[in-house]
Motif scaffolding. Sequence first.
Motif, PDB file in Angstrom:
ATOM      1  N   MET A 117      49.005 -10.735   5.842  1.00 57.68           N
ATOM      2  CA  MET A 117      49.732 -11.988   6.022  1.00 57.68           C
ATOM      3  C   MET A 117      48.996 -13.180   5.411  1.00 57.68           C
ATOM      4  SD  MET A 117      52.326 -10.755   7.427  1.00 57.68           S
ATOM      5  CE  MET A 117      52.914  -9.426   8.479  1.00 57.68           C
ATOM      6  N   GLU A 118      47.687 -13.242   5.643  1.00 57.34           N
ATOM      7  CA  GLU A 118      46.925 -14.398   5.157  1.00 57.34           C
ATOM      8  C   GLU A 118      46.981 -14.554   3.639  1.00 57.34           C
ATOM      9  OE1 GLU A 118      43.726 -16.487   3.308  1.00 57.34           O
ATOM     10  OE2 GLU A 118      43.764 -14.308   3.420  1.00 57.34           O
ATOM     11  N   PRO A 119      46.704 -13.506   2.849  1.00 56.06           N
ATOM     12  CA  PRO A 119      46.750 -13.714   1.398  1.00 56.06           C
ATOM     13  C   PRO A 119      48.156 -14.001   0.871  1.00 56.06           C
ATOM     14  CG  PRO A 119      46.391 -11.397   1.907  1.00 56.06           C
ATOM     15  CD  PRO A 119      46.228 -12.159   3.185  1.00 56.06           C
ATOM     16  N   LEU A 120      49.180 -13.443   1.508  1.00 57.28           N
ATOM     17  CA  LEU A 120      50.544 -13.691   1.053  1.00 57.28           C
ATOM     18  C   LEU A 120      51.025 -15.083   1.427  1.00 57.28           C
ATOM     19  CD1 LEU A 120      52.342 -10.304   1.827  1.00 57.28           C
ATOM     20  CD2 LEU A 120      51.838 -11.252  -0.421  1.00 57.28           C
ATOM     21  N   MET A 121      50.807 -15.483   2.683  1.00 59.37           N
ATOM     22  CA  MET A 121      51.336 -16.752   3.183  1.00 59.37           C
ATOM     23  C   MET A 121      50.449 -17.935   2.788  1.00 59.37           C
ATOM     24  SD  MET A 121      54.021 -15.709   4.657  1.00 59.37           S
ATOM     25  CE  MET A 121      54.489 -13.992   4.677  1.00 59.37           C
ATOM     26  N   ALA A 122      49.169 -17.843   3.162  1.00 57.98           N
ATOM     27  CA  ALA A 122      48.262 -18.954   2.870  1.00 57.98           C
ATOM     28  C   ALA A 122      48.063 -19.120   1.375  1.00 57.98           C
ATOM     29  CB  ALA A 122      46.922 -18.740   3.565  1.00 57.98           C
ATOM     30  N   GLY A 123      48.187 -18.016   0.621  1.00 58.48           N
ATOM     31  CA  GLY A 123      48.010 -18.105  -0.826  1.00 58.48           C
ATOM     32  C   GLY A 123      49.023 -19.002  -1.489  1.00 58.48           C
ATOM     33  N   ILE A 124      50.227 -19.070  -0.928  1.00 57.50           N
ATOM     34  CA  ILE A 124      51.266 -19.941  -1.494  1.00 57.50           C
ATOM     35  C   ILE A 124      50.818 -21.394  -1.476  1.00 57.50           C
ATOM     36  CG2 ILE A 124      53.621 -20.786  -1.126  1.00 57.50           C
ATOM     37  CD1 ILE A 124      54.317 -17.996  -0.078  1.00 57.50           C
ATOM     38  N   TYR A 125      50.082 -21.776  -0.442  1.00 59.62           N
ATOM     39  CA  TYR A 125      49.623 -23.152  -0.286  1.00 59.62           C
ATOM     40  C   TYR A 125      48.185 -23.350  -0.761  1.00 59.62           C
ATOM     41  CZ  TYR A 125      53.723 -24.202   2.613  1.00 59.62           C
ATOM     42  OH  TYR A 125      55.014 -24.405   3.061  1.00 59.62           O
ATOM     43  N   ALA A 126      47.531 -22.286  -1.228  1.00 57.08           N
ATOM     44  CA  ALA A 126      46.101 -22.333  -1.544  1.00 57.08           C
ATOM     45  C   ALA A 126      45.333 -22.870  -0.350  1.00 57.08           C
ATOM     46  CB  ALA A 126      45.839 -23.207  -2.781  1.00 57.08           C
ATOM     47  N   GLY A 127      45.778 -22.461   0.853  1.00 56.31           N
ATOM     48  CA  GLY A 127      45.232 -23.032   2.074  1.00 56.31           C
ATOM     49  C   GLY A 127      44.477 -22.041   2.928  1.00 56.31           C
ATOM     50  N   ASP A 128      44.055 -22.527   4.088  1.00 55.05           N
ATOM     51  CA  ASP A 128      43.345 -21.729   5.075  1.00 55.05           C
ATOM     52  C   ASP A 128      44.297 -21.504   6.243  1.00 55.05           C
ATOM     53  OD1 ASP A 128      41.760 -20.633   7.024  1.00 55.05           O
ATOM     54  OD2 ASP A 128      40.174 -22.140   6.907  1.00 55.05           O
ATOM     55  N   ALA A 129      44.660 -20.251   6.497  1.00 57.82           N
ATOM     56  CA  ALA A 129      45.633 -19.930   7.538  1.00 57.82           C
ATOM     57  C   ALA A 129      45.190 -20.403   8.911  1.00 57.82           C
ATOM     58  CB  ALA A 129      45.900 -18.425   7.554  1.00 57.82           C
ATOM     59  N   GLU A 130      43.881 -20.573   9.117  1.00 57.77           N
ATOM     60  CA  GLU A 130      43.385 -21.050  10.406  1.00 57.77           C
ATOM     61  C   GLU A 130      43.735 -22.518  10.633  1.00 57.77           C
ATOM     62  OE1 GLU A 130      42.207 -19.110  12.592  1.00 57.77           O
ATOM     63  OE2 GLU A 130      41.576 -17.336  11.455  1.00 57.77           O
ATOM     64  N   GLN A 131      43.984 -23.242   9.568  1.00 61.98           N
ATOM     65  CA  GLN A 131      44.280 -24.673   9.675  1.00 61.98           C
ATOM     66  C   GLN A 131      45.755 -24.995   9.471  1.00 61.98           C
ATOM     67  OE1 GLN A 131      41.733 -26.877   6.963  1.00 61.98           O
ATOM     68  NE2 GLN A 131      40.096 -25.372   7.176  1.00 61.98           N
ATOM     69  N   MET A 132      46.508 -24.098   8.867  1.00 63.12           N
ATOM     70  CA  MET A 132      47.886 -24.381   8.475  1.00 63.12           C
ATOM     71  C   MET A 132      48.839 -24.342   9.667  1.00 63.12           C
ATOM     72  SD  MET A 132      47.905 -22.071   5.006  1.00 63.12           S
ATOM     73  CE  MET A 132      49.693 -22.139   4.825  1.00 63.12           C
ATOM     74  N   SER A 133      49.746 -25.313   9.718  1.00 69.28           N
ATOM     75  CA  SER A 133      50.757 -25.385  10.763  1.00 69.28           C
ATOM     76  C   SER A 133      51.858 -24.374  10.499  1.00 69.28           C
ATOM     77  CB  SER A 133      51.361 -26.796  10.811  1.00 69.28           C
ATOM     78  OG  SER A 133      52.601 -26.802  11.495  1.00 69.28           O
ATOM     79  N   LEU A 134      52.104 -23.495  11.467  1.00 69.42           N
ATOM     80  CA  LEU A 134      53.169 -22.505  11.325  1.00 69.42           C
ATOM     81  C   LEU A 134      54.522 -23.182  11.143  1.00 69.42           C
ATOM     82  CD1 LEU A 134      54.265 -19.514  11.648  1.00 69.42           C
ATOM     83  CD2 LEU A 134      54.602 -20.132  14.050  1.00 69.42           C
ATOM     84  N   ARG A 135      54.828 -24.152  11.984  1.00 70.03           N
ATOM     85  CA  ARG A 135      56.160 -24.770  11.972  1.00 70.03           C
ATOM     86  C   ARG A 135      56.403 -25.581  10.708  1.00 70.03           C
ATOM     87  NH1 ARG A 135      57.047 -26.812  18.230  1.00 70.03           N
ATOM     88  NH2 ARG A 135      55.907 -25.093  19.220  1.00 70.03           N
TER      89      ARG A 135
END
Length: 489
Positions: free
Chosen positions: A171-189
């Motif tokens: 999940m992390e590389p697929l989802m957070a990769g879109i934003y070049a972000g850190d999944a621990e910091q990204m808002s789900l909503r």
Amino acid sequence: MARTPKSVIIVGGGISGLSTAFALLEQAASADLPLSCTILDAAPVWGGKIVTHRVGRWVMEAGPDSFLSQKPWGMELCRRLGIADQLINTNPVEKKASVLRGGQLHELPEGLVTFTPSQLGPFFRSGLLSWMDLARMGCDVLIPPRRSTDDESLAAFFRRRFGRHACERVMEPLMAGIYAGDAEQMSLRATFPRFYELEQSHGSVIRGMMAARRARVQTASDGRPRHTMFVTLKNGLADLVAGMTARIQQTGGVLKSGVQAEALRVRSHQAGRWMYDVICSDGTALSAEALVLATPAYVSADLVRPLSPLAAGLMETIPYASTATISLIYPAAVVGRSLQGFGFVVPRVEGRDLIAATWTSIKWPHRAPPDEVSVRCYLGGVGREAILERDDEALVRCVRDELASIVGLHATPQYVEVNRWHRAMPQYTIGHLDRLTQLEAAVSRFGGLTITGAGYRGVGLPDCIRDGTETAARTLRYLQSTVTNRSEL
């Protein structure tokens, strides 16, 4: 007697600003409202991060290379511009993608990439995760939904629903990769609200996806041609920008490139109404009854600070990540079958410099001639930006070493291109939507002032197009209200 046109200034000539101008001029014409619209951008060319480089028979995207067909606003804009016939799908044959695990690539079944439940079966046979991890993922159907109204990080959500390993490895590389972000910091909503909605409405993400699948199967075809999940334009996304700028000028818009908005002043010309004065880098000053800021949030913050320190402060809370894309061209003969599918993503836990690679000419037709292969690699992102301090030669050496290690590609490329994007990717961190509500309230004190752009309500091209169109509608309603009010005096 001719009516005096209402006046609008749009600062920012990326996809959001151009979409606002395009929609505003179109909507004003339909409403029979005379309009003067000027668009400014500090860059010498239009389109922001949409940059297509055509070198010989190669078509290379320096920024985004495609957009989601499932979000209708990009597709609809192409139809309105008369370029829908230039839309192309991804390769229907070589459509798999992979994820790096322990230095080895593991195929991601299409069902996971596109979130199509009917295709999740192959995922359970892929070997990407252990049977214990797969069983933990299946527990999603048993875990009750979280009822707290507090925001949740992307990583916390996926760990809670599917387990730690599925979160880190898939999940992390697929989802957070879109934003070049850190999944621990990204808002789900703010980033992937669909998953939150599935959990709340169905009690489980898996059950929600299965219900959505059944609904799609029961829906009759609308007769339109089918598109793959991602689409692009045959000769590059720059054609979208060219189409918009041409239409804006045809409908009376004024485009001023290479002109930066350096300062903003506001004055009241009647009770409850404002005039906005924009001081430009070319020594001119422009005035308008409505102003749209379509620049990155940190740029808009400097402009609005004299008007609203609160709004400026909220804009500055939106962090931006820096990235780089490195495009390489190889003779097909030296590549052989080392490159298969569309490319791969790299989970953060792998500790690699490379975050993803796309085999561009395999994924998309018309990107390179048959005897050549185009590759695009991605570096940077939240927590991995230190590498961008190296020079271009070092970045190229880095991605070549990574490609040699991961897929065995040792050949020397015949062409290389490095594109750097400094503070280009906004990050929707936990609490983003609440801060956005506060920001909109602060800005609403000034009638006719609106903000749009990737920093607020979606980073993808369709999201920016949708937000620009809605911004245009709000601006038009405001200008129409000034006409109504004056007629009542």
